[in-house]
Design an enzyme around this catalytic site. Structure first.
Site, mmCIF file in Angstrom:
data_model
loop_
_atom_site.group_PDB
_atom_site.id
_atom_site.type_symbol
_atom_site.label_atom_id
_atom_site.label_comp_id
_atom_site.label_asym_id
_atom_site.label_seq_id
_atom_site.Cartn_x
_atom_site.Cartn_y
_atom_site.Cartn_z
ATOM 1 N N ASP A 216 -0.046 -7.571 1.505
ATOM 2 C CA ASP A 216 0.442 -6.193 1.585
ATOM 3 C C ASP A 216 1.965 -6.137 1.681
ATOM 4 O OD1 ASP A 216 0.268 -3.466 1.543
ATOM 5 O OD2 ASP A 216 -0.392 -3.241 3.625
ATOM 6 N N HIS B 178 0.815 -1.213 0.000
ATOM 7 C CA HIS B 178 0.000 0.000 0.000
ATOM 8 C C HIS B 178 0.854 1.271 0.000
ATOM 9 C CE1 HIS B 178 0.419 -0.072 4.540
ATOM 10 N NE2 HIS B 178 0.438 1.242 4.344
ATOM 11 N N GLY C 162 -11.462 -24.115 -4.583
ATOM 12 C CA GLY C 162 -12.770 -23.882 -5.162
ATOM 13 C C GLY C 162 -13.892 -24.370 -4.267
ATOM 14 N N VAL C 163 -13.842 -23.958 -2.998
ATOM 15 C CA VAL C 163 -14.862 -24.384 -2.032
ATOM 16 C C VAL C 163 -15.295 -23.199 -1.175
ATOM 17 C CG1 VAL C 163 -14.056 -26.770 -1.872
ATOM 18 C CG2 VAL C 163 -13.090 -25.039 -0.346
ATOM 19 N N GLY D 129 3.247 6.679 8.153
ATOM 20 C CA GLY D 129 4.609 6.887 7.654
ATOM 21 C C GLY D 129 5.553 5.780 8.082
ATOM 22 N N ASN D 130 5.186 5.063 9.168
ATOM 23 C CA ASN D 130 5.970 3.902 9.601
ATOM 24 C C ASN D 130 5.685 2.669 8.752
ATOM 25 O OD1 ASN D 130 6.016 5.178 12.768
ATOM 26 N ND2 ASN D 130 7.821 4.078 12.058
ATOM 27 N N SER D 131 4.599 2.705 7.952
ATOM 28 C CA SER D 131 4.240 1.549 7.143
ATOM 29 C C SER D 131 5.397 1.131 6.247
ATOM 30 C CB SER D 131 3.024 1.869 6.275
ATOM 31 O OG SER D 131 1.865 1.987 7.051
#
Length: 384
Positions: free
Chosen positions: A168, A138, A298-299, A240-242
């Site tokens: 992410d 992000h 696919g369940v 900003g720490n991301s």
């Protein structure tokens, strides 16, 4: 004639009387406390030796994080991203990382004169001296231009190597004519609740910073995606720490700082990091192929009270249908590893390469059986 010595009559003040009374009561309380302790020590099952030998659970804390900070800060970078936007009389939108900081005014002035770009900020850390950097998707996923600032002020342009929206995680790289300082991975599986961590990053766009705290909890699911398994951290983490790292006391990365819970927009002591045990293999795959291929059954799944995962729906067409799985089947294990939740089953299948076979241990109408399923490639925005 016998005479007695003269003894003047002196009446102590009420203050002196009170002090003497308090002293007598204090001595009495001390004697009673000592007697109580001795009685406790004399009681069955308690000895003076056992009292003295009780283990000290917390022996010491670091006097200073400075040696650790000096080691890791050079490998932590600030990331600025630029995104092209349509021209026109649009309202200036300030990124959350810059709101309330000294840079907000500068940003607004810049945007009024040049509306074709929008700025964001985040953090990252170098894992290879050639300039390979890990951050959050992000932070850089929608960027048209990525600028990396090193701790010594050097600015370098970066390109996106690969990203994974579901976890992410993103990898970028800068070109450099000299080896860069870098950090190594630690083992998040060895980290316990209560262990010290040091978080580093670029809070509010102010520049390189470190904060200290502990791991507050493990295995947090915050609804960010189907593979949530966060470490909860109480070290102050702000916008900003991301994309920045959290380190153990050896200076190794044990988490990728990703999210905060905050009603105010700033740190309230609840932050979340992706454990290194999840980040490292995804980073390795992104460096090799630029994307992540995950397995898919696919369940539609549902947690079964008492353990196991119930299949409540089958996609047509899909790997599960082709393998003969049916609604009502109870899945207990994948490749011999027990699963007790739908999220655990999704993770186990997602870890398999598309086209490979996984062995499911199921119960159907009370009868145990093994079924091999050749997993497909997970479609985007799919939960099974």
């Amino acid at each position: 004639m016998h005479s007695s010595p003269y003894r003047p009559s002196v009446r102590p003040s009420r203050g002196v009387i009170a002090m003497r009374g308090a002293a007598r009561r204090g001595r009495f309380a001390a004697r009673m406390m000592a007697a109580g302790m001795m009685a406790a020590l004399a009681s069955p099952g308690v000895s003076a030796r056992a009292w003295a030998d009780a283990p000290i659970l917390v022996e010491q804390r670091p006097l200073s994080f400075a040696p650790l900070a000096r080691k890791i800060v050079p490998a932590v970078v600030n990331i600025a991203v630029t995104q092209d936007v349509d021209e026109g009389p649009t309202k200036v939108k300030v990124p959350p990382a810059l709101r309330g900081t000294p840079f907000e005014k500068q940003f607004r002035e810049r945007m009024r004169s040049k509306r074709e770009q929008m700025l964001g900020a985040g953090s990252g850390f170098i894992i290879d001296p050639s300039g390979v950097i890990v951050t959050n998707n992000h932070v850089v996923g929608a960027a048209d231009k990525i600028t990396v600032s090193l701790s010594d002020g050097t600015e370098l342009q970066a390109k996106l190597v690969g990203s994974d929206e579901l976890t992410d995680i993103a990898v970028i790289q800068v070109k450099t004519d000299k080896p860069l300082p870098f950090v190594t991975w630690g083992d998040s599986r060895k980290m316990d609740v209560g262990d010290w961590i040091l978080a580093a990053g670029n809070p509010f766009g102010l520049g390189s910073s470190v904060t200290a705290g502990i791991i507050s909890a493990r295995g947090r699911d915050i609804g960010a995606g189907p593979f949530d398994d966060f470490l909860q951290l109480d070290a102050p983490i702000n916008p900003g720490n991301s994309g920045g790292p959290s380190f153990d006391m050896r200076g190794q990365v044990v988490a990728l700082n990703t999210a905060i819970v905050s009603p105010t927009g700033g740190s309230v002591g609840i932050g979340f990091g992706i454990p290194s045990e999840i980040v490292q293999p995804i980073v390795d795959q992104l460096r090799k192929s630029g994307h992540i291929d995950r397995g898919w059954l696919g369940v539609t799944l549902e947690d079964r009270p008492g353990g196991g995962v119930s299949i409540v729906g089958i996609d047509k067409p899909g790997p599960a249908l082709q393998a003969g799985l049916k609604p009502g089947d109870l899945v207990n294990a994948v490749n011999g590893d027990h699963v007790d939740s739908a999220r655990g089953l999704i993770r186990a299948v997602a870890a398999a390469s598309p086209g490979s076979a996984v062995q499911l241990r199921i119960q159907r109408k009370g009868k145990a059986m093994d079924i091999a399923v050749v997993v497909g490639r997970r479609p985007e925005d799919n939960n099974g």
